[in-house]
Design an enzyme around this catalytic site. Structure first.
Site, PDB file in Angstrom:
ATOM      1  N   HIS A 113       0.851  -1.190   0.000  1.00  0.00           N
ATOM      2  CA  HIS A 113       0.000   0.000   0.000  1.00  0.00           C
ATOM      3  C   HIS A 113       0.884   1.236   0.000  1.00  0.00           C
ATOM      4  O   HIS A 113       1.947   1.229   0.628  1.00  0.00           O
ATOM      5  CB  HIS A 113      -0.900   0.002   1.252  1.00  0.00           C
ATOM      6  CG  HIS A 113      -2.066   0.903   1.118  1.00  0.00           C
ATOM      7  ND1 HIS A 113      -1.981   2.240   1.371  1.00  0.00           N
ATOM      8  CD2 HIS A 113      -3.337   0.658   0.715  1.00  0.00           C
ATOM      9  CE1 HIS A 113      -3.166   2.792   1.150  1.00  0.00           C
ATOM     10  NE2 HIS A 113      -3.995   1.849   0.737  1.00  0.00           N
ATOM     11  N   ASP A 142      -7.747  -5.509   0.337  1.00  0.00           N
ATOM     12  CA  ASP A 142      -8.216  -6.445  -0.684  1.00  0.00           C
ATOM     13  C   ASP A 142      -7.798  -7.877  -0.436  1.00  0.00           C
ATOM     14  O   ASP A 142      -8.257  -8.775  -1.127  1.00  0.00           O
ATOM     15  CB  ASP A 142      -7.715  -6.004  -2.066  1.00  0.00           C
ATOM     16  CG  ASP A 142      -8.524  -4.838  -2.575  1.00  0.00           C
ATOM     17  OD1 ASP A 142      -9.749  -4.851  -2.374  1.00  0.00           O
ATOM     18  OD2 ASP A 142      -7.938  -3.912  -3.146  1.00  0.00           O
TER      19      ASP A 142
HETATM   20  N1  ACO Z   1       4.220  -7.859  -4.070  1.00  0.00           N
HETATM   21  C1  ACO Z   1       5.532  -7.847  -4.300  1.00  0.00           C
HETATM   22  N2  ACO Z   1       6.271  -6.710  -4.390  1.00  0.00           N
HETATM   23  C2  ACO Z   1       5.622  -5.552  -4.238  1.00  0.00           C
HETATM   24  C3  ACO Z   1       4.243  -5.495  -3.992  1.00  0.00           C
HETATM   25  C4  ACO Z   1       3.529  -6.694  -3.902  1.00  0.00           C
HETATM   26  N3  ACO Z   1       2.230  -6.713  -3.692  1.00  0.00           N
HETATM   27  N4  ACO Z   1       3.860  -4.200  -3.886  1.00  0.00           N
HETATM   28  C5  ACO Z   1       4.961  -3.468  -4.069  1.00  0.00           C
HETATM   29  N5  ACO Z   1       6.029  -4.284  -4.291  1.00  0.00           N
HETATM   30  C6  ACO Z   1       7.399  -3.882  -4.540  1.00  0.00           C
HETATM   31  C7  ACO Z   1       7.568  -3.429  -5.982  1.00  0.00           C
HETATM   32  O1  ACO Z   1       7.882  -4.502  -6.845  1.00  0.00           O
HETATM   33  C8  ACO Z   1       8.686  -2.435  -5.862  1.00  0.00           C
HETATM   34  O2  ACO Z   1       9.896  -3.158  -5.767  1.00  0.00           O
HETATM   35  P1  ACO Z   1      11.262  -2.592  -6.399  1.00  0.00           P
HETATM   36  O3  ACO Z   1      11.530  -1.327  -5.637  1.00  0.00           O
HETATM   37  O4  ACO Z   1      12.237  -3.692  -6.150  1.00  0.00           O
HETATM   38  O5  ACO Z   1      10.965  -2.340  -7.845  1.00  0.00           O
HETATM   39  C9  ACO Z   1       8.442  -1.786  -4.510  1.00  0.00           C
HETATM   40  O6  ACO Z   1       7.676  -2.726  -3.759  1.00  0.00           O
HETATM   41  C10 ACO Z   1       7.655  -0.478  -4.600  1.00  0.00           C
HETATM   42  O7  ACO Z   1       6.516  -0.682  -5.448  1.00  0.00           O
HETATM   43  P2  ACO Z   1       5.619   0.501  -5.991  1.00  0.00           P
HETATM   44  O8  ACO Z   1       4.657  -0.035  -7.008  1.00  0.00           O
HETATM   45  O9  ACO Z   1       6.476   1.652  -6.388  1.00  0.00           O
HETATM   46  O10 ACO Z   1       4.890   0.929  -4.658  1.00  0.00           O
HETATM   47  P3  ACO Z   1       3.535   1.659  -4.559  1.00  0.00           P
HETATM   48  O11 ACO Z   1       3.498   2.324  -3.246  1.00  0.00           O
HETATM   49  O12 ACO Z   1       3.265   2.495  -5.747  1.00  0.00           O
HETATM   50  O13 ACO Z   1       2.543   0.400  -4.586  1.00  0.00           O
HETATM   51  C11 ACO Z   1       0.572  -0.795  -4.777  1.00  0.00           C
HETATM   52  C12 ACO Z   1       1.304   0.336  -4.057  1.00  0.00           C
HETATM   53  C13 ACO Z   1       0.277  -0.359  -6.214  1.00  0.00           C
HETATM   54  C14 ACO Z   1      -0.729  -1.044  -4.038  1.00  0.00           C
HETATM   55  C15 ACO Z   1       1.445  -2.075  -4.778  1.00  0.00           C
HETATM   56  O14 ACO Z   1       1.802  -2.434  -3.479  1.00  0.00           O
HETATM   57  C16 ACO Z   1       0.778  -3.239  -5.520  1.00  0.00           C
HETATM   58  O15 ACO Z   1       0.860  -3.317  -6.752  1.00  0.00           O
HETATM   59  N6  ACO Z   1       0.135  -4.159  -4.763  1.00  0.00           N
HETATM   60  C17 ACO Z   1      -0.584  -5.267  -5.375  1.00  0.00           C
HETATM   61  C18 ACO Z   1      -1.942  -4.799  -5.870  1.00  0.00           C
HETATM   62  C19 ACO Z   1      -2.881  -4.496  -4.730  1.00  0.00           C
HETATM   63  O16 ACO Z   1      -3.020  -5.256  -3.776  1.00  0.00           O
HETATM   64  N7  ACO Z   1      -3.570  -3.338  -4.828  1.00  0.00           N
HETATM   65  C20 ACO Z   1      -4.568  -2.913  -3.834  1.00  0.00           C
HETATM   66  C21 ACO Z   1      -4.087  -1.717  -3.095  1.00  0.00           C
HETATM   67  S1  ACO Z   1      -5.203  -1.242  -1.865  1.00  0.00           S
HETATM   68  C22 ACO Z   1      -6.393  -0.389  -2.674  1.00  0.00           C
HETATM   69  O17 ACO Z   1      -6.189   0.293  -3.639  1.00  0.00           O
HETATM   70  C23 ACO Z   1      -7.702  -0.519  -2.173  1.00  0.00           C
END
Ligand code: ACO
Length: 381
Positions: free
Chosen positions: A262, A317
């Site tokens: 998140h 979620d």
């Molecule tokens: N699994 C594995 N690695 C992850 C995950 C995950 N769920 N989420 C983030 N990371 C990692 C990324 O790969 C990235 O790694 P890196 O730095 O080695 O490239 C790092 O964490 C940062 O990721 P970002 O996408 O820049 O972080 P952001 O804060 O933008 O992400 C997000 C937030 C989009 C929710 C992300 O955690 C994700 O894609 N999660 C899975 C989808 C999900 O569950 N979404 C629901 C969110 S809650 C809502 O909207 C109601």
């Protein structure tokens, strides 16, 4: 010399307004709506009251509460033109797409749709909040080739939604759990969808347009689509014994674990904790039970691999897909349920922004070429 332009990709850490609607304490895993903890609201309140609190800023008096409940109850019925629309559109459409188009179309039934005066907004808000669950329930039935059921005035929002799905008396305990799910999804600060609604209202467009912008933004898999994606991931993994290997493989391939991570929470999302309990109570048999047990194992594995080490923890979620499955909802329903409860938060943000409105108009730094010579079509290679 001019300052170098700083690009705020994803607008991370950019503040666009002051708010009194909610506080997400991402470090301590706390969420407050208008100062009340969600744990307290889930325990003592109901969705309608929470929606009132979010939108109007305080818990209603008894008199205001009764008026609110009566107004909502009167507006639940769908217009006959809307029923025809639902019966005519292709049945492959997911509920979130049907909801976004139907909410946008509500403005077509309102000759004063553009009126942004607070008194006029009250009735538009009631209309949107009351009709949204009826639209989603009606779509559930239309897709099965069944008659749309009219709402019952004696039922609350959660009970009525379950009643309109099946036409049978809702189980009050299940309806109470569904009500809690609605409360948990009702508001979550300045996320992508709330911002989208605010951008639209900042142009002084009507509230139906602003709310449908928010729904459009919610539908993506990185936002409201993650519950379905989590369910799909759990199905692919299949069973608790296969979790460890599957998770390790995914992480090695740099794939994301759905329902984890998140932008704001860097610890366990407090909503996910409550949803885990609800899912445990509802998912007691069949595929829902199997996937709930698989989810528990994913949670255990990822707490070590992602949460404790990288602060990527379960989000709202993670358990909600299993919860909806246990409620008997088809797998493309979660984003629509999310949207129909989040309406309260979006509307609160839209109205709050309107009271301090300034057109939202950011900038983009141009990095392309200039003064290029135009080449006529017939001379291009
Ligand atoms: N699994 C594995 N690695 C992850 C995950 C995950 N769920 N989420 C983030 N990371 C990692 C990324 O790969 C990235 O790694 P890196 O730095 O080695 O490239 C790092 O964490 C940062 O990721 P970002 O996408 O820049 O972080 P952001 O804060 O933008 O992400 C997000 C937030 C989009 C929710 C992300 O955690 C994700 O894609 N999660 C899975 C989808 C999900 O569950 N979404 C629901 C969110 S809650 C809502 O909207 C109601």
């Amino acid at each position: 010399m001019s300052q170098p332009i700083q690009i705020h990709k994803g607008l991370e850490e950019i503040y666009v307004k002051q708010t009194r609607i909610s506080l997400i304490d991402g470090k301590n895993g706390k969420l407050y709506y208008r100062g009340y903890t969600i744990e307290d609201l889930v325990k003592h309140s109901n969705y309608e009251e929470v929606a009132y609190l979010l939108i109007f800023g305080e818990l209603p008096t008894k008199e205001k509460y009764e008026k609110w409940i009566n107004d909502l109850s009167r507006e639940r019925k769908l217009y006959s033109g809307m029923k025809i629309f639902l019966q005519e559109i292709p049945r492959w459409n997911p509920p979130i797409d049907v909801l976004k188009s139907s909410i946008a179309s509500l403005g077509l039934w309102d000759q004063n749709a553009n009126d942004l005066n607070m008194d006029a907004l009250y009735y538009k808000v009631v209309r949107i909040l009351a009709k949204a669950p009826s639209i989603v329930a009606a779509w559930y039935r239309v897709r099965r080739g069944r008659e749309i059921i009219d709402p019952r005035p004696d039922l609350n929002s959660a009970q009525n939604f379950l009643y309109m799905l099946t036409g049978t008396e809702p189980d009050l305990e299940v309806a109470d759990m569904f009500d809690k799910i609605l409360i948990l999804h009702a508001e979550h600060g300045m996320n992508a969808s709330a911002f989208s609604g605010m951008v639209t209202i900042s142009t002084l467009a009507d509230i139906y347009s602003a709310v449908s912008s928010a729904i459009n933004t919610l539908k993506g898999p990185l936002h409201g689509g993650a519950a379905g994606a989590t369910l799909q991931m759990l199905r692919e993994i299949g069973s608790p014994e296969k979790v460890e290997e599957a998770v390790k493989n995914k992480l090695a391939k740099k794939e994301r674990i759905m329902g984890f991570g998140h932008r704001v929470y860097k610890t366990y999302d407090p909503r996910a904790k409550i949803l885990k309990e609800i899912a445990g109570k509802l998912a007691t048999s069949g595929e829902a039970k199997q996937l709930y047990e698989t989810a528990l194992k994913v949670e255990e594995t990822c707490m070590e691999l992602l949460c404790k080490t990288r602060r990527i923890c379960p989000n709202v979620d993670f358990f909600s897909g299993v919860t909806y499955l246990a409620l008997g909802l088809p797998e493309d329903f979660p984003p629509a349920i999310f949207a129909m409860s989040r309406l309260a938060g979006w509307i609160a943000h839209i109205i709050e922004y309107l009271q301090q409105n300034r057109l939202i108009r950011p900038r983009a730094q141009y990095v392309g070429e200039i003064d290029k010579k135009y080449i006529p079509l017939e001379e291009r290679g």
